[in-house]
Design a protein around this motif. Structure first.
Motif, mmCIF file in Angstrom:
data_model
loop_
_atom_site.group_PDB
_atom_site.id
_atom_site.type_symbol
_atom_site.label_atom_id
_atom_site.label_comp_id
_atom_site.label_asym_id
_atom_site.label_seq_id
_atom_site.Cartn_x
_atom_site.Cartn_y
_atom_site.Cartn_z
ATOM 1 N N TRP A 114 13.504 7.938 40.157
ATOM 2 C CA TRP A 114 14.335 6.940 40.836
ATOM 3 C C TRP A 114 15.789 7.140 40.417
ATOM 4 O O TRP A 114 16.092 7.249 39.233
ATOM 5 C CB TRP A 114 13.893 5.523 40.473
ATOM 6 C CG TRP A 114 12.543 5.167 41.003
ATOM 7 C CD1 TRP A 114 11.355 5.242 40.334
ATOM 8 C CD2 TRP A 114 12.246 4.687 42.325
ATOM 9 N NE1 TRP A 114 10.336 4.823 41.158
ATOM 10 C CE2 TRP A 114 10.843 4.479 42.378
ATOM 11 C CE3 TRP A 114 13.013 4.416 43.454
ATOM 12 C CZ2 TRP A 114 10.201 4.011 43.518
ATOM 13 C CZ3 TRP A 114 12.377 3.944 44.589
ATOM 14 C CH2 TRP A 114 10.987 3.747 44.628
ATOM 15 N N ILE A 115 16.671 7.173 41.404
ATOM 16 C CA ILE A 115 18.096 7.390 41.154
ATOM 17 C C ILE A 115 18.860 6.146 41.619
ATOM 18 O O ILE A 115 18.710 5.703 42.760
ATOM 19 C CB ILE A 115 18.597 8.640 41.901
ATOM 20 C CG1 ILE A 115 17.795 9.872 41.452
ATOM 21 C CG2 ILE A 115 20.090 8.856 41.662
ATOM 22 C CD1 ILE A 115 17.998 11.088 42.327
ATOM 23 N N TYR A 119 16.239 4.296 35.224
ATOM 24 C CA TYR A 119 16.493 2.961 34.680
ATOM 25 C C TYR A 119 17.687 2.375 35.415
ATOM 26 O O TYR A 119 18.547 3.101 35.927
ATOM 27 C CB TYR A 119 16.734 2.995 33.173
ATOM 28 C CG TYR A 119 18.135 3.403 32.739
ATOM 29 C CD1 TYR A 119 19.086 2.439 32.414
ATOM 30 C CD2 TYR A 119 18.501 4.742 32.656
ATOM 31 C CE1 TYR A 119 20.367 2.799 32.006
ATOM 32 C CE2 TYR A 119 19.770 5.113 32.253
ATOM 33 C CZ TYR A 119 20.702 4.141 31.928
ATOM 34 O OH TYR A 119 21.974 4.502 31.530
ATOM 35 N N VAL A 120 17.714 1.051 35.483
ATOM 36 C CA VAL A 120 18.827 0.388 36.155
ATOM 37 C C VAL A 120 19.169 -0.880 35.390
ATOM 38 O O VAL A 120 18.297 -1.690 35.082
ATOM 39 C CB VAL A 120 18.487 0.065 37.632
ATOM 40 C CG1 VAL A 120 17.218 -0.768 37.752
ATOM 41 C CG2 VAL A 120 19.644 -0.625 38.328
ATOM 42 N N ASN A 121 20.441 -1.016 35.028
ATOM 43 C CA ASN A 121 20.931 -2.217 34.351
ATOM 44 C C ASN A 121 21.587 -3.133 35.372
ATOM 45 O O ASN A 121 22.362 -2.674 36.225
ATOM 46 C CB ASN A 121 21.934 -1.854 33.260
ATOM 47 C CG ASN A 121 21.276 -1.169 32.077
ATOM 48 O OD1 ASN A 121 20.072 -0.902 32.088
ATOM 49 N ND2 ASN A 121 22.044 -0.858 31.048
ATOM 50 N N ILE A 122 21.280 -4.420 35.271
ATOM 51 C CA ILE A 122 21.846 -5.396 36.201
ATOM 52 C C ILE A 122 22.311 -6.617 35.424
ATOM 53 O O ILE A 122 21.779 -6.920 34.354
ATOM 54 C CB ILE A 122 20.817 -5.827 37.271
ATOM 55 C CG1 ILE A 122 19.624 -6.532 36.607
ATOM 56 C CG2 ILE A 122 20.354 -4.644 38.100
ATOM 57 C CD1 ILE A 122 18.638 -7.137 37.587
ATOM 58 N N MET A 144 5.750 7.604 38.180
ATOM 59 C CA MET A 144 7.065 7.354 38.765
ATOM 60 C C MET A 144 7.464 5.898 38.493
ATOM 61 O O MET A 144 7.397 5.036 39.350
ATOM 62 C CB MET A 144 7.042 7.643 40.260
ATOM 63 C CG MET A 144 8.405 7.735 40.906
ATOM 64 S SD MET A 144 8.243 8.350 42.592
ATOM 65 C CE MET A 144 9.868 7.948 43.223
ATOM 66 N N GLU A 145 7.894 5.642 37.245
ATOM 67 C CA GLU A 145 8.218 4.297 36.801
ATOM 68 C C GLU A 145 9.687 4.207 36.378
ATOM 69 O O GLU A 145 10.340 5.227 36.165
ATOM 70 C CB GLU A 145 7.311 3.907 35.630
ATOM 71 C CG GLU A 145 5.831 3.940 35.974
ATOM 72 C CD GLU A 145 4.950 3.614 34.776
ATOM 73 O OE1 GLU A 145 5.487 3.572 33.648
ATOM 74 O OE2 GLU A 145 3.742 3.409 34.964
ATOM 75 N N PHE A 146 10.179 2.996 36.258
ATOM 76 C CA PHE A 146 11.553 2.781 35.816
ATOM 77 C C PHE A 146 11.671 1.425 35.146
ATOM 78 O O PHE A 146 10.783 0.570 35.267
ATOM 79 C CB PHE A 146 12.535 2.878 36.996
ATOM 80 C CG PHE A 146 12.295 1.863 38.085
ATOM 81 C CD1 PHE A 146 12.976 0.660 38.104
ATOM 82 C CD2 PHE A 146 11.379 2.131 39.105
ATOM 83 C CE1 PHE A 146 12.754 -0.277 39.102
ATOM 84 C CE2 PHE A 146 11.148 1.200 40.111
ATOM 85 C CZ PHE A 146 11.835 0.004 40.108
#
Length: 328
Positions: A134-135, A148-151, A214-216
């Motif tokens: 995941w991008i 990974y995604v920071n919010i 396929m995890e994040f």
């Protein structure tokens, strides 16, 4: 009865001993809560149906069971009860309506910024799925992350979903429902995390052997911590190049990666005219390595060739009769 008890004991033991976490019943945001409430509403009606049906089933089996005094009983032919037939036809219709109305209302509401957050400016994050990673692209911050995604917590996040290759399904159970990401088109998903915390996400659409991993991670931070993280990325992360990005898109598993700049500068996979980044020759573990057709629209060409051969055969057959067959 003993067997039934043993079945339920075994079932509950499996659930508890396996450490099964019902994440969808532990919502951490308004979107997830709406979905959980909808699930609970549906479960109430389903439970009601199950209880009534099984109660009637048990009652009828007991009341009309075979007994010594009715061994030779032959019931007379009777006309169905019209009132009863109307009732047991109307009840399922009413149950369906009772489930459908809140379902439709919830689904339409989920397409908008969650209620109570309309005045807050959403942060936009582009999500690009690829085999098998995941991008996440932050156009406003001009940074990009992988897996990974920071919010910022307590802030609506506008996820714009697309795919660089096969179709995937983006799902963060604690924050909301799943939505598909597809190549050369864009879908949209609003999510909000009530509080700072770490939430698990994954792909739920089978797209090859590597999809299971396929995890994040979605890391919700305070606004202060989020801004600090963005500044740190800008100061320390390497710059993303087009060559590096094309390498990332190959079907592989990767760890976490962080970059300055985003791939949106040179390609937007949601654009119908964007370049295709599939690598069929690299799928060696599927039994079929994949190959492209040598001719454009090979299926049509094959059919036309068969059609021409058929017409040619008809011409040969008609020549003996002096006929003139012009074909189609």
């Amino acid at each position: 009865m003993l067997k039934l008890k043993l079945f339920f004991i075994s079932l509950f033991s499996i659930l508890f001993l396996s450490g099964c976490e019902m994440i969808v019943f532990q919502p951490q945001g308004p979107v997830a809560r709406s979905i959980t409430e909808l699930i609970n509403w549906s479960l109430i009606w389903m439970g009601l149906v199950v209880v009534v049906v099984f109660a009637l089933f048990g009652y009828i089996i007991w009341k009309y069971r075979e007994k010594p005094e009715n061994m030779d009983y032959e019931p007379p032919e009777e006309h169905g009860n019209t009132l009863y037939e109307i009732i047991w036809t109307a009840i399922p219709i009413l149950i369906v309506i009772a489930i459908t109305i809140p379902t439709v209302k919830t689904l339409y509401a989920l397409e908008e910024v969650p209620k109570g957050y309309e005045e807050k400016e959403p942060i936009t994050i582009h999500v690009t799925s690829a085999d098998w990673k995941w991008i996440f692209s932050y156009p406003e911050q001009d940074i990009e992350t992988v897996n990974y995604v920071n919010i910022p917590a307590d802030t609506p996040v506008d996820f714009k979903l697309t795919s660089a290759s096969t179709m995937q399904s983006f799902w963060v159970p604690a924050l909301g429902g799943q939505k598909y990401s597809m190549g050369k088109m864009e879908t949209q998903l609003y999510l909000v995390a009530d509080n700072p915390g770490s939430y698990w996400g994954r792909n739920t659409n089978f797209n090859g052997k590597g999809y299971a991993d396929m995890e994040f991670e979605v890391l919700a931070q305070t606004q202060e911590d989020f801004d600090k993280w963005v500044e740190e990325v800008r100061e320390t992360a390497p710059e993303l190049t087009e060559e590096k990005y094309e390498e990332l898109l190959k079907p592989t598993h990767l760890g976490r990666m962080t970059f300055n700049k985003t791939h949106l500068e040179w390609v937007n996979h949601a654009d119908p005219n964007s370049k295709t980044y599939t690598h069929p020759e690299l799928y060696k573990n599927h039994g079929y390595r994949g190959k492209t057709f040598e001719e454009e629209d090979n299926y049509r060409n094959k059919n036309n060739q068969e059609h021409m051969n058929h017409d040619s055969h008809d011409n040969d057959s008609n020549d003996g009769h002096g006929g003139d067959h012009s074909g189609h």
